[in-house]
Write an enzyme that holds these catalytic residues in place. Sequence first.
Site, mmCIF file in Angstrom:
data_model
loop_
_atom_site.group_PDB
_atom_site.id
_atom_site.type_symbol
_atom_site.label_atom_id
_atom_site.label_comp_id
_atom_site.label_asym_id
_atom_site.label_seq_id
_atom_site.Cartn_x
_atom_site.Cartn_y
_atom_site.Cartn_z
ATOM 1 N N LYS A 281 0.774 -1.189 0.257
ATOM 2 C CA LYS A 281 -0.012 -0.063 -0.009
ATOM 3 C C LYS A 281 1.039 1.174 -0.062
ATOM 4 C CE LYS A 281 -4.372 1.065 2.199
ATOM 5 N NZ LYS A 281 -5.515 0.419 2.829
ATOM 6 N N GLU A 366 -19.441 -5.398 9.994
ATOM 7 C CA GLU A 366 -20.407 -4.578 10.961
ATOM 8 C C GLU A 366 -21.499 -5.446 11.456
ATOM 9 O OE1 GLU A 366 -19.345 -3.426 7.969
ATOM 10 O OE2 GLU A 366 -18.305 -1.722 8.335
ATOM 11 N N ARG A 394 -25.883 -1.510 7.011
ATOM 12 C CA ARG A 394 -25.933 -3.080 6.753
ATOM 13 C C ARG A 394 -26.424 -4.021 7.723
ATOM 14 N NH1 ARG A 394 -20.460 -5.224 3.680
ATOM 15 N NH2 ARG A 394 -21.448 -3.964 2.211
HETATM 16 C C1 LIG Z 1 -18.909 -2.098 4.765
HETATM 17 C C2 LIG Z 1 -17.813 -1.218 5.016
HETATM 18 N N1 LIG Z 1 -17.238 -1.036 6.014
HETATM 19 C C3 LIG Z 1 -16.167 -0.090 6.252
HETATM 20 C C4 LIG Z 1 -15.518 0.539 5.206
HETATM 21 C C5 LIG Z 1 -14.445 1.573 5.141
HETATM 22 N N2 LIG Z 1 -13.365 1.084 4.326
HETATM 23 C C6 LIG Z 1 -13.145 1.717 3.459
HETATM 24 S S1 LIG Z 1 -11.711 0.932 2.476
HETATM 25 C C7 LIG Z 1 -11.439 -0.293 3.831
HETATM 26 C C8 LIG Z 1 -10.309 -1.036 3.960
HETATM 27 C C9 LIG Z 1 -10.227 -1.907 2.770
HETATM 28 O O1 LIG Z 1 -9.014 -2.837 2.847
HETATM 29 P P1 LIG Z 1 -8.757 -3.661 1.767
HETATM 30 O O2 LIG Z 1 -9.999 -4.416 1.032
HETATM 31 O O3 LIG Z 1 -7.762 -4.599 2.030
HETATM 32 O O4 LIG Z 1 -8.355 -2.456 0.593
HETATM 33 P P2 LIG Z 1 -6.899 -1.796 0.385
HETATM 34 O O5 LIG Z 1 -7.331 -0.339 0.830
HETATM 35 O O6 LIG Z 1 -6.090 -2.452 1.577
HETATM 36 O O7 LIG Z 1 -6.489 -1.903 -1.007
HETATM 37 C C10 LIG Z 1 -12.533 0.293 4.895
HETATM 38 C C11 LIG Z 1 -12.392 -0.538 5.987
HETATM 39 C C12 LIG Z 1 -16.261 0.259 3.842
HETATM 40 N N3 LIG Z 1 -15.922 0.935 2.663
HETATM 41 N N4 LIG Z 1 -17.191 -0.542 4.098
#
Ligand SMILES: Cc1ncc(C[n+]2csc(CCOP(=O)(O)OP(=O)(O)O)c2C)c(N)n1
Length: 639
Positions: A281, A366, A394
Amino acid sequence: MLSQINSPADLAALSHEDLIELSAEIRGLLIEKVSKTGGHLGPNLGVVELTVAIHRVFESPKDVIVFDTGHQSYVHKILTGRGGAFDTLRQRGGISGYPNRRESEHDVIENSHASTALSWGDGISRGFSLQGATDRHVVVVVGDGALTGGMSWEALNNIAPEQKRNLVIVVNDNERSYSPTIGGVATYLSTLRVTSGYEKFLDWGKEVLHKTPVVGMPIYETLHGMKKGIKDIVAPQGMFEDLGLKYLGPIDGHDIAAMERALHQAKEYGAPILVHAITEKGKGHKPAVADEAEKFHAVGVIDPESGEPLAKSGTSWTKVFAQELVEIGKTRKDIVAITAAMLGPTGLDQFQAAYPERTIDVGIAEQHAVTSAAGLAFTGLHPVVAVYSTFLNRAFDQLLLDVALHKAGVTFVLDRSGVTGDDGPSHHGIWDLALTGIVPTMHVAAPRDGARLKELLREAVSINDAPSMVRFPKGAVQEDIPAFERRDGIDVLYRGESADVLMISVGAMAAIAVEAASSAYREGVGVTVIDPRWVKPLPESLVRMAERYKSVVVLEDGIRHAGIGSSISEMFRDAGILIPLHSIGVPLEFIEHSKRGEIMNDIGITAQNISRSIVEWSSTLKEEMQLPSHENADRKQPR
Ligand SMILES: Cc1ncc(C[n+]2csc(CCOP(=O)(O)OP(=O)(O)O)c2C)c(N)n1
């Protein structure tokens, strides 16, 4: 190089060196533009090569590419002809920070809530297969964070046994959600990454053998293949393969050639297959990589060189909540804090620093967070579930039946409620009041300022026999708005000289309400502004108070339809009082991304507009009052 790429087809002519150069240019563009607009910089810097490789191997839009959550789709946007629009990223009328169907035929879904892409992929690939579209492929890019969400596993459970379809799942494993990904899935993925000693041996092999023409690469590939065998010893229950999914990897997600080879293999496979890509990242940008906490997951406007924020923001609602919860935690040993992969953004990192053993990060889960909180409450603890308002949507069923039905003393703290702005339709926190309004036993508080947030949080965590919720908006807290007096828990914020209008203001709408009242006063209309603080259950005394006025206005920053205005109107109807009631709130629409202020202006929630409306309504009312009584009798209650 970048100027030659207007569509994915333009990638075909590029050499390996060209692709490396192109990747560097894409990174330059991302850093330059996202520093100015804000957005998901770290995740996109991490998927540059991976996205280039996908677009080289697959033919979008014939082949469908779906990004889970969608926050990492910037590179895809650049490769599909939208690089020139990045100055407008997340701006009014500009390109969205997530996939958007109106922008391009290459965007098939509009998302932003995590862990849905595998279900989309399941449905689309099944649909193609059922209709004989055997030449169409579906590629799902899913992060290790998104894999912690239950929906991902519901989808995998359905994908694996259904063999005859073209579905490629690219797991983008950077070991992080916002912060490091936690839990069993993360541990499993790290096992697949194998020991660092073996990785180093492979790196050495790659370096040396790449330089050995003809025989070098096949030997490397064999070594790589062997790794799978070794992995089977390290991780004998290859979870993905046990599920029935072919597994390829791990592959260095920044090595375009290696990614292309794996993707070609996956494309030929003809059944669901998972490609495990390891990425970093924030790759290629020093400040992002150095940001131990979140690797620049989401940034505001920053200095592109240093990564430092340019605008100074005041104390946020999040910070007021975070500090108060730490204070409460000192004496309330029963308080347990729960986050769904958002320790930093919800401010629970402070609680974790003070009470690590009482802080739980459940991953992007969640629904699980809410039911697990009900379980904790059963044991006598008082959980505080801190989530963004939009993400509570959700977990509605869990809130209704696991928490509320069981009268569990769980406090929900909803950050980013109301109109949020730049993240677009799926990130506005405008449904929480309407949703929780129909949950029996639920108590809902909407603080108007920092002082009230602290007060209401303390009141909420003292409710141990029912769920409670405290909701507040995004951004900096404004100055406290003191009350003239508190009557039956209702704060009087502004007293109009005459009893023309009673304005009931919900939460942070108070500042606008008071301003609107004072400008209506200048126009000769007396408006009294009150803040009930708790909007569910509504204080009974509201009816008696309202009866003294000619009309009532309710102001809220949730959807008008089925919101607090509706509850109050129902309350008045039930009490048998007929009083004109105007409900001002967010219209029932999906609101596009824009600055919060711009949206509030568009939907008419400004002091100026509200004051103008109040003056108009009051004069119409005066005219109606002068009508003969039979014409007055069938007057409909205005909304
Ligand atoms: C249901 C939900 N909860 C929380 C989030 C907030 N959120 C956005 S991106 C993220 C992390 C995603 O991690 P990953 O899938 O590993 O993607 P990366 O950013 O590391 O590429 C979170 C927790 C979300 N988008 N949707």
